[in-house]
Design an enzyme around this catalytic site. Structure first.
Site, short mmCIF file in Angstrom:
data_model
loop_
_atom_site.label_atom_id
_atom_site.label_comp_id
_atom_site.label_asym_id
_atom_site.label_seq_id
_atom_site.Cartn_x
_atom_site.Cartn_y
_atom_site.Cartn_z
N ASP A 8 0.87 -1.18 0.00
CA ASP A 8 0.00 0.00 0.00
C ASP A 8 0.91 1.23 0.00
OD1 ASP A 8 0.88 0.34 2.61
OD2 ASP A 8 -1.11 0.29 3.52
N CYS A 65 2.89 -3.25 4.19
CA CYS A 65 2.01 -2.13 4.53
C CYS A 65 2.65 -1.47 5.74
CB CYS A 65 0.55 -2.58 4.76
SG CYS A 65 0.28 -3.62 6.21
N THR A 67 2.32 -1.75 8.99
CA THR A 67 2.71 -2.70 10.03
C THR A 67 2.96 -4.12 9.49
OG1 THR A 67 0.40 -3.26 10.36
CG2 THR A 67 1.31 -1.52 11.77
N HIS A 98 9.27 -23.95 9.10
CA HIS A 98 8.24 -24.62 9.91
C HIS A 98 6.84 -24.52 9.30
CE1 HIS A 98 10.56 -24.60 13.99
NE2 HIS A 98 11.25 -25.14 13.00
N HIS A 134 6.28 -30.95 10.90
CA HIS A 134 5.95 -29.68 10.26
C HIS A 134 4.99 -29.89 9.08
CE1 HIS A 134 8.61 -27.68 12.91
NE2 HIS A 134 9.70 -28.32 12.48
#
Ligand code: RB5
Length: 156
Positions: A8, A65, A67, A98, A134
């Site tokens: 963004d 973005c 965060t 993982h 995993h």
């Protein structure tokens, strides 16, 4: 590798740097936006990039973005996407090892472009673990997705 990248308005400066870095590392990049000076709603970019990856048009994806949270929430709504919010090299490595993450999400207001570059290098170079536990856990996630998204195909 073929990589899809999207951001963004918070991450476009990082994106320019990262696209260039991917090029120097020999990767092909599909840039789904956004652009400088243009306010962009992060869900729209995240879905566009995630659909690209889920459809097999790219091997892995990168999302930015402010965060990293918004793009990760949105991308994970697309069937087949395992988008990991990462904040350092170790989380980027473990997301691949993982979780078999196929998209890395980062916060451009929290991490500088060089840190993002180092995390991406780690993410692209680390294979999914060969350990059964995993695979079992990632399959359990796919099973949840199959049950909850029956008949809902986001792939294009
Ligand atoms: C945009 O201002 C900001 O909300 C966005 O970049 C992101 O951080 C959302 O999760």
């Amino acid at each position: 590798m073929h990589i899809t990248i999207g951001t963004d308005h918070a991450g476009y400066k990082h994106k320019d740097y990262l696209v260039q870095l991917m090029g120097t590392l020999g990767h092909t990049v599909s840039d789904v936006g956004g652009c400088q000076g243009q306010s962009t709603d992060y869900p729209l970019i995240a879905i566009k990039a995630a659909q690209h990856v889920a459809a097999g048009k790219a091997d892995l994806g990168i999302l930015l973005c402010g965060t990293g949270i918004g793009v990760s929430i949105a991308a994970n709504k697309v069937k087949g996407i395992r988008a990991a919010l990462c904040w350092n090299r170790e989380t980027a490595l473990l997301a691949r090892k993982h979780n078999n993450a196929n998209m890395i999400c980062m916060g451009a207001r929290l991490l500088d472009e060089k840190a993002c570059g180092e995390m991406i290098k780690a993410f692209l170079s680390e294979p999914f673990s060969k350990q059964e536990r995993h695979h079992r856990r990632v399959n359990q996630i796919s099973n949840i997705e199959e049950r909850n998204c029956a008949g809902d195909d986001h792939k294009q």
